[in-house]
Design a protein around this motif. Structure first.
Motif, PDB file in Angstrom:
ATOM      1  N   MET A   1       0.842  -1.195   0.000  1.00 22.93           N
ATOM      2  CA  MET A   1       0.000   0.000   0.000  1.00 22.93           C
ATOM      3  C   MET A   1       0.877   1.244   0.000  1.00 22.93           C
ATOM      4  N   ILE A   2       0.536   2.223  -0.828  1.00 20.10           N
ATOM      5  CA  ILE A   2       1.295   3.473  -0.920  1.00 20.10           C
ATOM      6  C   ILE A   2       0.771   4.445   0.136  1.00 20.10           C
ATOM      7  N   LEU A   3       1.664   4.898   1.031  1.00 24.17           N
ATOM      8  CA  LEU A   3       1.278   5.864   2.062  1.00 24.17           C
ATOM      9  C   LEU A   3       1.312   7.291   1.546  1.00 24.17           C
ATOM     10  N   LEU A   4       2.316   7.581   0.704  1.00 24.82           N
ATOM     11  CA  LEU A   4       2.507   8.963   0.226  1.00 24.82           C
ATOM     12  C   LEU A   4       3.117   8.922  -1.163  1.00 24.82           C
ATOM     13  N   GLN A   5       2.712   9.909  -1.980  1.00 25.47           N
ATOM     14  CA  GLN A   5       3.204   9.944  -3.356  1.00 25.47           C
ATOM     15  C   GLN A   5       3.343  11.385  -3.816  1.00 25.47           C
ATOM     16  N   THR A   6       4.504  11.711  -4.422  1.00 32.93           N
ATOM     17  CA  THR A   6       4.680  13.032  -5.033  1.00 32.93           C
ATOM     18  C   THR A   6       4.450  12.901  -6.533  1.00 32.93           C
ATOM     19  N   ASN A   7       3.828  13.918  -7.104  1.00 32.58           N
ATOM     20  CA  ASN A   7       3.469  13.878  -8.522  1.00 32.58           C
ATOM     21  C   ASN A   7       4.032  15.107  -9.235  1.00 32.58           C
ATOM     22  N   ASN A   8       5.124  14.899  -9.990  1.00 31.93           N
ATOM     23  CA  ASN A   8       5.747  15.958 -10.791  1.00 31.93           C
ATOM     24  C   ASN A   8       6.017  17.225  -9.974  1.00 31.93           C
ATOM     25  N   VAL A   9       6.556  17.047  -8.793  1.00 32.87           N
ATOM     26  CA  VAL A   9       6.823  18.174  -7.892  1.00 32.87           C
ATOM     27  C   VAL A   9       8.009  18.989  -8.399  1.00 32.87           C
ATOM     28  N   GLU A  10       7.890  20.309  -8.245  1.00 29.20           N
ATOM     29  CA  GLU A  10       8.954  21.218  -8.679  1.00 29.20           C
ATOM     30  C   GLU A  10       9.155  22.308  -7.631  1.00 29.20           C
ATOM     31  N   ARG A  11      10.419  22.718  -7.453  1.00 33.60           N
ATOM     32  CA  ARG A  11      10.755  23.845  -6.580  1.00 33.60           C
ATOM     33  C   ARG A  11      11.643  24.813  -7.353  1.00 33.60           C
ATOM     34  N   ARG A  12      11.240  26.097  -7.339  1.00 32.11           N
ATOM     35  CA  ARG A  12      11.996  27.149  -8.010  1.00 32.11           C
ATOM     36  C   ARG A  12      12.434  28.198  -7.002  1.00 32.11           C
ATOM     37  N   PHE A  13      13.558  28.817  -7.296  1.00 33.71           N
ATOM     38  CA  PHE A  13      14.008  30.001  -6.575  1.00 33.71           C
ATOM     39  C   PHE A  13      14.226  31.087  -7.619  1.00 33.71           C
ATOM     40  N   GLY A  14      13.198  31.927  -7.756  1.00 36.09           N
ATOM     41  CA  GLY A  14      13.239  32.904  -8.833  1.00 36.09           C
ATOM     42  C   GLY A  14      13.139  32.180 -10.162  1.00 36.09           C
ATOM     43  N   ALA A  15      14.108  32.469 -11.047  1.00 32.72           N
ATOM     44  CA  ALA A  15      14.110  31.812 -12.349  1.00 32.72           C
ATOM     45  C   ALA A  15      14.858  30.483 -12.314  1.00 32.72           C
ATOM     46  N   ASP A  16      15.542  30.208 -11.208  1.00 34.41           N
ATOM     47  CA  ASP A  16      16.331  28.977 -11.103  1.00 34.41           C
ATOM     48  C   ASP A  16      15.465  27.829 -10.597  1.00 34.41           C
ATOM     49  N   VAL A  17      15.591  26.690 -11.242  1.00 36.85           N
ATOM     50  CA  VAL A  17      14.877  25.480 -10.826  1.00 36.85           C
ATOM     51  C   VAL A  17      15.808  24.635  -9.963  1.00 36.85           C
ATOM     52  N   LEU A  18      15.406  24.387  -8.719  1.00 41.65           N
ATOM     53  CA  LEU A  18      16.208  23.541  -7.833  1.00 41.65           C
ATOM     54  C   LEU A  18      16.020  22.080  -8.216  1.00 41.65           C
ATOM     55  N   PHE A  19      14.759  21.670  -8.407  1.00 39.82           N
ATOM     56  CA  PHE A  19      14.474  20.324  -8.912  1.00 39.82           C
ATOM     57  C   PHE A  19      13.099  20.336  -9.571  1.00 39.82           C
ATOM     58  N   HIS A  20      12.840  19.333 -10.422  1.00 42.40           N
ATOM     59  CA  HIS A  20      11.573  19.256 -11.162  1.00 42.40           C
ATOM     60  C   HIS A  20      11.250  17.793 -11.435  1.00 42.40           C
ATOM     61  N   ASP A  21       9.992  17.554 -11.827  1.00 45.38           N
ATOM     62  CA  ASP A  21       9.532  16.198 -12.170  1.00 45.38           C
ATOM     63  C   ASP A  21       9.898  15.186 -11.086  1.00 45.38           C
ATOM     64  N   ILE A  22       9.625  15.561  -9.838  1.00 45.95           N
ATOM     65  CA  ILE A  22       9.938  14.687  -8.710  1.00 45.95           C
ATOM     66  C   ILE A  22       8.769  13.752  -8.463  1.00 45.95           C
ATOM     67  N   ASN A  23       8.995  12.470  -8.727  1.00 46.31           N
ATOM     68  CA  ASN A  23       7.976  11.445  -8.511  1.00 46.31           C
ATOM     69  C   ASN A  23       8.533  10.395  -7.554  1.00 46.31           C
ATOM     70  N   LEU A  24       7.932  10.328  -6.388  1.00 48.83           N
ATOM     71  CA  LEU A  24       8.435   9.466  -5.316  1.00 48.83           C
ATOM     72  C   LEU A  24       7.265   8.777  -4.640  1.00 48.83           C
ATOM     73  N   GLN A  25       7.455   7.527  -4.262  1.00 51.03           N
ATOM     74  CA  GLN A  25       6.423   6.773  -3.554  1.00 51.03           C
ATOM     75  C   GLN A  25       6.995   6.198  -2.263  1.00 51.03           C
ATOM     76  N   ILE A  26       6.243   6.340  -1.175  1.00 50.62           N
ATOM     77  CA  ILE A  26       6.605   5.730   0.100  1.00 50.62           C
ATOM     78  C   ILE A  26       5.615   4.611   0.375  1.00 50.62           C
ATOM     79  N   GLN A  27       6.129   3.400   0.425  1.00 48.56           N
ATOM     80  CA  GLN A  27       5.282   2.237   0.661  1.00 48.56           C
ATOM     81  C   GLN A  27       5.106   1.994   2.162  1.00 48.56           C
ATOM     82  N   GLU A  28       3.993   1.370   2.523  1.00 52.19           N
ATOM     83  CA  GLU A  28       3.783   0.965   3.905  1.00 52.19           C
ATOM     84  C   GLU A  28       4.931   0.043   4.335  1.00 52.19           C
TER      85      GLU A  28
END
Length: 645
Positions: free
Chosen positions: A1-28
């Motif tokens: 069973m999946i407890l938590l899931q990120t879907n295409n998460v992105e973090r920007r600082f101004g025009a700079d992208v720290l990370f993008h397309d973050i897809n992660l799953q945490i299973q029970e």
């Protein structure tokens, strides 16, 4: 069973992208690590997953009623409570339920047992009792004791105010508290900071049997190898998933990169061949159509990106200009400390060329003090330190006190070597990732990792044949640690180092010195060899009972028969004292065995087992009290007998 899931998460600082397309799953029940270089955004991503911040793009979905516990890096408790009272706050709901049960008991005492109201209150009382038991209401104190023992907080600490603890102790206590809360998802950012090796081993075992899921960021590769089962690599501003522990992840990533380069190179060769055909044939009437077809093929081709990783790492080596003698260092009966206050000793050991000797031991035992004493930076309390011939010593200080806080990075190195051209100094700094305007940063404004790299820069510049390192991997990311390991293994001289990084020790050590308060023990091999040797060591034999050696009463001119009677009477009393002492020793040993069992991670999470052990412990303590009273009476009787005779 999946407890938590990120879907295409992105973090920007101004025009700079720290990370993008973050897809992660945490299973029970998952055991997941998040790895990546310093500055890649691991802590930022953890805060999003924990719900402290929100992504700029994408979403994070969680199961209903998911409880999350998040421990930030070096996050310590700040409280006026005692240690016991602070951890007891975790069970505030249980305490309230217990009070409600007592209130119902008082109410039942005033009601007619045959009344309808009595039956309604009794039903409520039974429900609360059942829920209280189900939620661990009868075992929470045992859980607290087990976890406090695991983190090195014995009963003598229970009444200590939290604010009287050191920073490292507060961080350990914060981790203990969050483990007691037992959330469905436990998120830990660098949880191994400030933990000595014994506590680390306990924590690893505890987390293996933890009922919830775990998401952890750590530079401790040994810890990751022993705890996690899958790894997410935050690299090149995106995330890639690998199955296995850290060592398996490294292997799988290398295989993936090799395959990516192979596919990329094959496509590049195909593209070059097509482009060459087009260029040679597009203007020739007889081959124009074929060239146009090739050009369309090129235009439709899904071109692979050049494989890229955050592979910018320091690169350096230590060098020597002369060889030392074989006898590098001899330490004899050395006691170390401050102002005649002994931290440890007497310590005796030898270091010979070209060994790499690692010093391990509990936090606060005086390992760093030992290195400073060897280097005559602080005086020895007693004992001797003798260096060999032809030594050029290089010293890495974990506190980085050898760096001048008001100098720039460039000045810190160049001032020591003014004869060297600036371009050569800047080139050296570049190999330690100080590029461009980084060289004009002032030392006191640098991060811990930058200061560590600067100190290694200075060491790599000077000729050394005996390297003394105090916690050299602190503040370094995993890639930099691996470069340091390679530099040490390629170094032709001798190394003496203090470290709590077990993976690092395994990579470089030829010998281990296990330092304790009263001495130091030598073991051949690396950290795993040390563990094997310790496991084979038989426990020390039990000490003989006290009171075995006693003087016989004076016989004077007594008759032979009187003397025999007195000796017989005294032996009877002595046997009684000895038997009671043996009983006390056995009871104490049984109590110690139970307390050790309660501190095991797999037991600390088993409420039923803890309850049974606590009952046994209480019974043993009661027996000990009775036997101790009997022993006191018997000892007094023996003493009176000796005085009379």
């Amino acid at each position: 069973m999946i407890l938590l899931q990120t879907n295409n998460v992105e973090r920007r600082f101004g025009a700079d992208v720290l990370f993008h397309d973050i897809n992660l799953q945490i299973q029970e029940h998952g055991r997941t690590a998040l790895v990546g270089r310093n500055g890649a955004g691991k802590t930022t991503l953890l805060k999003m997953i924990a719900g402290i911040t929100s992504p700029d793009e994408g979403s994070i979905s969680r199961t209903k009623e998911l409880s999350i516990g998040y421990l930030a890096q070096d996050q310590g408790l700040d409280s006026q409570n005692t240690i016991w009272a602070e951890l007891d706050t975790v069970f505030a709901d249980l305490h309230q339920e217990e009070q409600d049960i007592h209130d119902l008991e008082a109410q039942l005492a005033t009601l007619d047992a045959s009344s309808d109201q009595y039956m309604r209150v009794m039903e409520q009382y039974d429900r609360l009792q059942s829920d209280f038991k189900k939620r661990g209401g009868f075992e929470y104190e045992s859980r607290m004791r087990g976890i406090l023992t695991g983190f090195g907080f014995g009963e003598q600490y229970y009444d200590t105010p939290v604010n009287a603890l050191s920073g490292g102790q507060k961080t350990k206590l914060a981790l203990a508290k969050i483990l007691l809360q037992a959330p469905n998802l436990l998120i830990l950012d660098e949880p191994t900071n400030h933990l000595d090796m014994n506590v680390l081993a306990w924590l690893e075992d505890y987390l293996k049997s933890y009922q919830g899921a775990l998401l952890v960021v750590s530079h401790d590769r040994y810890f990751l190898d022993h705890v996690v089962k899958d790894v997410y690599d935050l690299d090149n501003r995106t995330l890639r998933h690998y199955t296995g522990n850290y060592t398996q992840f490294v292997q799988h990533k290398q295989e993936w990169l090799k395959a990516e380069w192979k596919h990329y190179d094959q496509q590049q060769k195909k593209i070059a061949k097509l482009e060459d055909f087009v260029n040679r044939n597009i203007v020739r009437a007889s081959t124009t159509k074929r060239a146009q077809a090739r050009r369309k093929q090129l235009e439709k081709m899904d071109k692979l990106d050049r494989p890229a990783t955050d592979d910018q790492s320091i690169h350096f080596q230590f060098h020597s200009e002369k060889a030392s003698g074989n006898e590098v260092l001899d330490v004899d009966q050395l006691k170390v400390g401050y102002d005649d206050q002994v931290l440890a000793g007497p310590l005796s050991f030898a270091v010979r060329k070209p060994h790499r000797v690692g010093i391990i031991g509990p936090n606060g035992i005086g390992k760093s003090t030992l290195l400073k004493t060897i280097l005559h930076k602080i005086p020895a309390v007693s004992g001797t330190v003798k260096f060999g011939a032809n030594l050029d010593i290089g010293y890495y200080d974990q506190e980085q006190q050898q760096l001048h806080p008001d100098k720039t990075v460039l000045e810190e190195v160049w001032d020591d070597h003014p004869e060297v051209p600036e371009k050569d100094i800047r080139s050296l700094l570049g190999s330690f990732l100080f590029v461009g305007d980084d060289v004009y940063k002032v030392v006191h404004e640098l991060s811990g990792g930058e200061k560590a790299r600067l100190e290694l820069t200075k060491l790599s510049f000077q000729p050394i044949n005996f390297l003394i390192l105090d916690e050299p991997t602190n503040h370094l990311d995993i890639d930099s640690r691996e470069v340091l390991e390679s530099a040490i293994n390629e170094f032709p001289g001798t190394v003496l180092f203090v470290s709590h990084d077990r993976y690092f020790i395994n990579q470089v050590a030829t010998d281990i010195l296990d330092m304790r308060k009263t001495g130091i023990q030598h073991y051949e091999g690396d950290y795993d060899d040390y563990l094997t040797a310790v496991a084979k060591t038989a426990p020390a034999p039990a000490q003989a009972s006290a009171g075995q050696s006693v003087h016989s009463p004076s016989q004077g001119k007594q008759s032979y028969q009187q003397s025999k009677d007195q000796q017989r009477a005294r032996r009877k009393l002595q046997r009684k004292v000895d038997d009671l002492e043996d009983q006390l020793a056995q009871l104490e040993e049984q109590q110690s065995t139970i307390e050790a069992e309660m501190s095991k991670p797999e037991v600390a999470t088993d409420i039923g087992r803890l309850t049974d052990l606590q009952k046994e412990l209480d019974q043993l303590k009661a027996q000990s009290d009775e036997v101790e009273l009997a022993w006191t009476a018997a000892a007094e009787e023996l003493e009176n007998f000796d005085q009379k005779n």
